[in-house]
Scaffold this motif. Structure first.
Motif, PDB file in Angstrom:
ATOM      1  N   LEU A  65       0.814  -1.218   0.000  1.00 39.07           N
ATOM      2  CA  LEU A  65       0.000   0.000   0.000  1.00 39.07           C
ATOM      3  C   LEU A  65       0.847   1.267   0.000  1.00 39.07           C
ATOM      4  CD1 LEU A  65      -2.837  -1.022   2.489  1.00 39.07           C
ATOM      5  CD2 LEU A  65      -3.039  -0.712   0.014  1.00 39.07           C
ATOM      6  N   ALA A  66       2.148   1.137   0.337  1.00 37.03           N
ATOM      7  CA  ALA A  66       3.029   2.307   0.305  1.00 37.03           C
ATOM      8  C   ALA A  66       3.325   2.752  -1.116  1.00 37.03           C
ATOM      9  CB  ALA A  66       4.336   1.986   1.039  1.00 37.03           C
ATOM     10  N   LEU A  67       3.111   1.857  -2.093  1.00 35.43           N
ATOM     11  CA  LEU A  67       3.400   2.186  -3.491  1.00 35.43           C
ATOM     12  C   LEU A  67       2.286   3.040  -4.082  1.00 35.43           C
ATOM     13  CD1 LEU A  67       4.673  -1.308  -4.702  1.00 35.43           C
ATOM     14  CD2 LEU A  67       5.937   0.523  -3.549  1.00 35.43           C
ATOM     15  N   SER A  68       2.662   3.962  -4.966  1.00 36.00           N
ATOM     16  CA  SER A  68       1.705   4.866  -5.606  1.00 36.00           C
ATOM     17  C   SER A  68       1.488   4.449  -7.056  1.00 36.00           C
ATOM     18  CB  SER A  68       2.213   6.308  -5.533  1.00 36.00           C
ATOM     19  OG  SER A  68       2.516   6.668  -4.190  1.00 36.00           O
ATOM     20  N   SER A  69       0.552   5.103  -7.717  1.00 37.49           N
ATOM     21  CA  SER A  69       0.182   4.729  -9.081  1.00 37.49           C
ATOM     22  C   SER A  69       1.028   5.477 -10.108  1.00 37.49           C
ATOM     23  CB  SER A  69      -1.303   5.005  -9.331  1.00 37.49           C
ATOM     24  OG  SER A  69      -1.644   4.674 -10.654  1.00 37.49           O
ATOM     25  N   THR A  70       2.069   4.811 -10.578  1.00 42.05           N
ATOM     26  CA  THR A  70       2.896   5.380 -11.649  1.00 42.05           C
ATOM     27  C   THR A  70       2.054   5.672 -12.883  1.00 42.05           C
ATOM     28  OG1 THR A  70       4.819   4.162 -10.846  1.00 42.05           O
ATOM     29  CG2 THR A  70       4.906   4.947 -13.122  1.00 42.05           C
ATOM     30  N   GLY A 107       8.455  17.940 -10.128  1.00 41.81           N
ATOM     31  CA  GLY A 107       8.167  16.741 -10.907  1.00 41.81           C
ATOM     32  C   GLY A 107       9.254  15.697 -10.793  1.00 41.81           C
ATOM     33  N   GLU A 108      10.513  16.129 -10.773  1.00 41.05           N
ATOM     34  CA  GLU A 108      11.611  15.167 -10.661  1.00 41.05           C
ATOM     35  C   GLU A 108      11.628  14.497  -9.292  1.00 41.05           C
ATOM     36  OE1 GLU A 108      15.089  17.347 -11.740  1.00 41.05           O
ATOM     37  OE2 GLU A 108      14.852  16.898 -13.880  1.00 41.05           O
ATOM     38  N   ARG A 109      11.214  15.216  -8.268  1.00 45.44           N
ATOM     39  CA  ARG A 109      11.152  14.592  -6.937  1.00 45.44           C
ATOM     40  C   ARG A 109      10.048  13.528  -6.909  1.00 45.44           C
ATOM     41  NH1 ARG A 109      12.630  18.290  -2.101  1.00 45.44           N
ATOM     42  NH2 ARG A 109      14.648  17.644  -2.906  1.00 45.44           N
ATOM     43  N   ALA A 110       8.891  13.860  -7.486  1.00 46.45           N
ATOM     44  CA  ALA A 110       7.813  12.876  -7.557  1.00 46.45           C
ATOM     45  C   ALA A 110       8.233  11.676  -8.405  1.00 46.45           C
ATOM     46  CB  ALA A 110       6.553  13.524  -8.149  1.00 46.45           C
ATOM     47  N   PHE A 111       8.893  11.948  -9.531  1.00 45.76           N
ATOM     48  CA  PHE A 111       9.350  10.853 -10.384  1.00 45.76           C
ATOM     49  C   PHE A 111      10.376   9.974  -9.662  1.00 45.76           C
ATOM     50  CE2 PHE A 111      12.841   9.422 -13.118  1.00 45.76           C
ATOM     51  CZ  PHE A 111      12.169   8.465 -13.842  1.00 45.76           C
ATOM     52  N   SER A 112      11.275  10.579  -8.907  1.00 47.29           N
ATOM     53  CA  SER A 112      12.294   9.811  -8.183  1.00 47.29           C
ATOM     54  C   SER A 112      11.649   8.831  -7.214  1.00 47.29           C
ATOM     55  CB  SER A 112      13.229  10.770  -7.430  1.00 47.29           C
ATOM     56  OG  SER A 112      13.910  11.632  -8.322  1.00 47.29           O
ATOM     57  N   ILE A 113      10.603   9.277  -6.531  1.00 49.56           N
ATOM     58  CA  ILE A 113       9.899   8.391  -5.598  1.00 49.56           C
ATOM     59  C   ILE A 113       9.235   7.251  -6.351  1.00 49.56           C
ATOM     60  CG2 ILE A 113       7.988   8.266  -3.945  1.00 49.56           C
ATOM     61  CD1 ILE A 113       8.613  11.180  -3.211  1.00 49.56           C
ATOM     62  N   LEU A 114       8.571   7.573  -7.459  1.00 52.50           N
ATOM     63  CA  LEU A 114       7.892   6.544  -8.243  1.00 52.50           C
ATOM     64  C   LEU A 114       8.884   5.534  -8.815  1.00 52.50           C
ATOM     65  CD1 LEU A 114       5.343   8.820 -10.130  1.00 52.50           C
ATOM     66  CD2 LEU A 114       4.785   7.117  -8.396  1.00 52.50           C
ATOM     67  N   LEU A 115      10.043   6.019  -9.252  1.00 50.37           N
ATOM     68  CA  LEU A 115      11.042   5.108  -9.804  1.00 50.37           C
ATOM     69  C   LEU A 115      11.569   4.168  -8.723  1.00 50.37           C
ATOM     70  CD1 LEU A 115      12.824   4.094 -12.066  1.00 50.37           C
ATOM     71  CD2 LEU A 115      14.421   5.965 -11.592  1.00 50.37           C
ATOM     72  N   PHE A 116      11.829   4.704  -7.532  1.00 51.50           N
ATOM     73  CA  PHE A 116      12.307   3.820  -6.468  1.00 51.50           C
ATOM     74  C   PHE A 116      11.225   2.809  -6.084  1.00 51.50           C
ATOM     75  CE2 PHE A 116      13.075   2.372  -2.187  1.00 51.50           C
ATOM     76  CZ  PHE A 116      14.420   2.051  -2.225  1.00 51.50           C
ATOM     77  N   GLY A 169       2.540  15.214  -1.234  1.00 49.83           N
ATOM     78  CA  GLY A 169       1.872  14.165  -0.479  1.00 49.83           C
ATOM     79  C   GLY A 169       0.547  13.769  -1.093  1.00 49.83           C
ATOM     80  N   LEU A 170      -0.242  14.743  -1.502  1.00 50.26           N
ATOM     81  CA  LEU A 170      -1.536  14.456  -2.118  1.00 50.26           C
ATOM     82  C   LEU A 170      -1.357  13.766  -3.462  1.00 50.26           C
ATOM     83  CD1 LEU A 170      -3.402  17.807  -1.333  1.00 50.26           C
ATOM     84  CD2 LEU A 170      -3.928  15.557  -0.371  1.00 50.26           C
ATOM     85  N   LEU A 171      -0.353  14.187  -4.233  1.00 47.46           N
ATOM     86  CA  LEU A 171      -0.130  13.637  -5.561  1.00 47.46           C
ATOM     87  C   LEU A 171       0.177  12.147  -5.516  1.00 47.46           C
ATOM     88  CD1 LEU A 171       0.147  14.611  -8.575  1.00 47.46           C
ATOM     89  CD2 LEU A 171       2.610  14.709  -8.148  1.00 47.46           C
ATOM     90  N   LEU A 172       0.877  11.696  -4.466  1.00 47.89           N
ATOM     91  CA  LEU A 172       1.329  10.303  -4.377  1.00 47.89           C
ATOM     92  C   LEU A 172       0.621   9.517  -3.276  1.00 47.89           C
ATOM     93  CD1 LEU A 172       5.179  10.919  -4.771  1.00 47.89           C
ATOM     94  CD2 LEU A 172       3.549  10.272  -6.539  1.00 47.89           C
ATOM     95  N   SER A 173      -0.545   9.976  -2.875  1.00 49.92           N
ATOM     96  CA  SER A 173      -1.201   9.361  -1.715  1.00 49.92           C
ATOM     97  C   SER A 173      -2.065   8.155  -2.056  1.00 49.92           C
ATOM     98  CB  SER A 173      -2.062  10.411  -1.000  1.00 49.92           C
ATOM     99  OG  SER A 173      -3.081  10.888  -1.860  1.00 49.92           O
ATOM    100  N   GLN A 174      -2.333   7.909  -3.340  1.00 51.51           N
ATOM    101  CA  GLN A 174      -3.190   6.780  -3.705  1.00 51.51           C
ATOM    102  C   GLN A 174      -2.409   5.470  -3.662  1.00 51.51           C
ATOM    103  OE1 GLN A 174      -0.621   7.657  -6.244  1.00 51.51           O
ATOM    104  NE2 GLN A 174      -2.268   9.102  -6.702  1.00 51.51           N
TER     105      GLN A 174
END
Length: 607
Positions: free
Chosen positions: A126-131, A149-158, A333-338
């Motif tokens: 559940l910690a993973l977000s929707s790439t 955007g690069e910070r959000a992308f970095s989290i999604l890539l990891f 936080g809101l962007l990656l909360s799903q």
């Protein structure tokens, strides 16, 4: 008796027939395409009208859309840029997965009565977000290459990189591992490194020469086939090694990011990505267990709300520790909360390992799907906080909505945009200048130049800047130049304005040649001609001869560009080039040069 082809046609017609009006309707009300696909899937799925079967089988095909998405993202990140993001990926990303996973596991353990092992097997996925939801949004808004955007992308890539260790953790927690034949975790780590090295070498020594050969042959459809083969082959290699297929596609994109054929591959693969990603969300809606929601609606709703709140709080805390502005941290936080699409895979692993019952897997899959369905609303809320723009506002940077109506809109105020702006101002034109570089805006303000903060490739922001009534729009963006689809969207949204675009190279010029632009300029074209003149003058060549050489070169280059456009082949018109030991063909050779039209109608600005 129905054949597989009949079933495919039947299902395809129903899925597209329901999805198209649903997406149009949801877009019309500003709810986003993803929610439209999800609702359409629920409608035709087995829980409601039961018009289409085998949703699980279609999910396997639809997941190719995610791999294509990661491939396209990889094409936009060359290895050097990826190396620069390593701290964000392995610092910010690691902190998010670990802290959010443990926090959600604690909530599941405290309120559901699951064992510690089961709570971890549910909380970590559940910690993973929707790439598949977040990256298209960032790309469409032109925010993927901003700091936010690069910070959000970095989290999604990891998060995608973490699929392998999470599968290992779930297998270790289980008394009956989900795949007894799978290699141990340390061996999978070696496989990962080896596979990445193999893909990089294959890209450099096999794929790049192959693309060069295809480019010389001028076979456009071969680019499509090669692009799809690259993605599928890289994904298959990863799957055979029990690794993430999306990671393989991403590495394949990165290894081609510096290729001169990047734009062709991107344009060819993009339509397949859009279709398959839509199919993915359709199947997610079809797989949603509505009976689980109906049986325990408060549990599903409460857990989905808890998931969003916990992930937002954790991400906000990490972002603040990383010195992000308050409002930007909330937006991230809101962007990656799903929940994310890989949660379905990991729940299946936990179920196969006897950590959770099938009913629990269905229930938590419903939680993930419901949280994904809220993403359009969360994204809208995130935009209100403004992400990166909000931080700029706190620094006193004005947005383009505060600008007075002007004759021209200049997007990008780097070295190129500054020169264009100066010449327009010299003629007395009123300007609205937009840039995303906050430091540049601060410097410009000290020089008494008003530059507004914002992403000038966004249609909504351009409307706020008065582009509906502007006579000119000048895209002077640094880097690789604006994407073809972005330029097309701006051209269609503001047909009354003459649109001028700064180009990266002649491939970029050919890609934009049919959009009806008022002018295009390669960013180094004029400066290179200027140096060529200086070199000839230093050799004491007569001024008239220098002028003749420049005129001759411009004519030849423009005509060669037209031929390349007409025949879709970069090798066309080589006879018009001056080469060592060979004379160039005559410009009067009608059979070779042809009539200059289309590209040439704009004149030298398009060369």
């Amino acid at each position: 008796m129905a054949t597989p082809t009949d079933n495919l046609l039947h299902d395809g017609v129903i899925m597209l027939g329901v999805a198209v009006p649903a997406v149009l309707l949801f877009r019309r009300f500003g709810l986003g395409a993803v929610l439209g696909y999800l609702v359409a899937g629920m409608l035709i799925g087995p829980q409601m009208l039961d018009l289409v079967g085998d949703a699980q089988g279609k999910m396997g095909i639809a997941e190719i859309g995610i791999t294509l998405l990661l491939f396209l993202v990889g094409l936009e990140l060359n290895p050097r840029r990826l190396w620069e993001l390593r701290k964000e990926i392995f610092g910010f990303g690691l902190a998010q997965v670990v802290l959010a996973g443990l926090a959600i596991s604690a909530v599941v353990f405290a309120f559901t009565g699951f064992s510690r092992a089961a709570a971890l097997a549910l909380g970590l996925p559940l910690a993973l977000s929707s790439t598949a939801q977040v990256l298209p949004l960032l790309r469409s808004q032109g925010r993927l290459h901003t700091a936010f955007g690069e910070r959000a992308f970095s989290i999604l890539l990891f998060q995608d990189l973490s699929i392998v260790p999470l599968i290992t953790v779930i297998a270790a927690l289980s008394r009956t591992p989900s795949d007894p034949g799978a290699p141990p975790g340390w061996l999978m780590a070696i496989y990962t490194v080896g596979a990445i090295v193999a893909l990089v070498l294959a890209g450099r020594y096999v794929l790049t020469p192959a693309l060069r050969l295809i480019g010389n042959l001028g076979e456009r459809e071969m680019f499509v086939a090669t692009g799809l083969f690259t993605v599928l082959a890289a994904s298959l290699l990863m799957e055979m090694l029990h690794l993430s297929t999306a990671l393989g596609a991403f590495v394949a994109g990165v290894m081609l990011a510096d290729s001169p054929y990047r734009h062709e591959l991107e344009a060819d693969v993009e339509p397949f990505r859009s279709i398959l990603l839509g199919l993915f969300f359709l199947t997610v809606g079809m797989l949603l267990d509505l009976s689980a929601i109906a049986t325990r609606p408060l549990f599903v709703l409460g857990l989905a709300a808890a998931l969003i709140i916990v992930k937002t709080v954790v991400l906000y805390g990490i972002a603040r520790l990383a010195k992000m502005e308050h409002r930007s941290a909330i937006a991230l936080g809101l962007l990656l909360s799903q929940g994310g699409e890989f949660g379905f895979v990991l729940f299946g692993q936990a179920q196969a390992g006897h950590l959770i019952a099938p009913e629990a897997a269905s229930l938590f899959s419903a939680v993930v799907t419901l949280s994904m369905a809220t993403t359009p609303f969360l994204m809208s809320l995130s935009r209100r906080f403004g992400g990166e723009a909000a931080g700029a506002k706190l620094r006193g940077l004005a947005g383009p909505e505060e600008a007075a109506q002007a004759s021209a809109v200049v997007i990008g105020y780097g070295r190129f945009g500054q020169t264009v702006s100066q010449m327009l101002l010299a003629r007395g034109l009123s300007l609205t200048i937009i840039d995303l570089d906050a430091e540049m805006i601060d410097v410009s303000a000290r020089m008494e130049m008003k530059v507004y903060y914002g992403d000038g490739t966004r249609i909504d922001l351009l409307r706020q800047a008065g582009a509906d009534e502007a006579k000119l729009i000048c895209l002077c963006i640094d880097g690789g130049g604006p994407d073809v689809e972005i330029v097309r969207a701006i051209r269609e949204a503001f047909p009354q304005a003459r649109l001028f675009v700064r180009l990266f190279d002649r491939r970029h010029a050919l890609a934009l040649a049919d959009l009806g632009l008022a002018g295009m300029v390669r960013e180094v074209y004029e400066s290179a001609i200027c140096m060529g003149r200086q070199v000839l003058e230093s050799l004491e060549v007569e001024a008239e001869e220098v002028d003749r050489i420049e005129t001759d070169y411009r004519d030849r280059d423009l005509r060669r560009l037209q031929l390349q456009h007409d025949k879709s082949d970069l090798r066309t018109g080589l006879g018009l080039m001056y080469r060592p030991g060979r004379d160039a063909d005559s410009l009067d050779d009608a059979d070779e040069v042809g009539e200059v039209r289309g590209v040439g109608e704009i004149g030298e600005a398009k060369a």
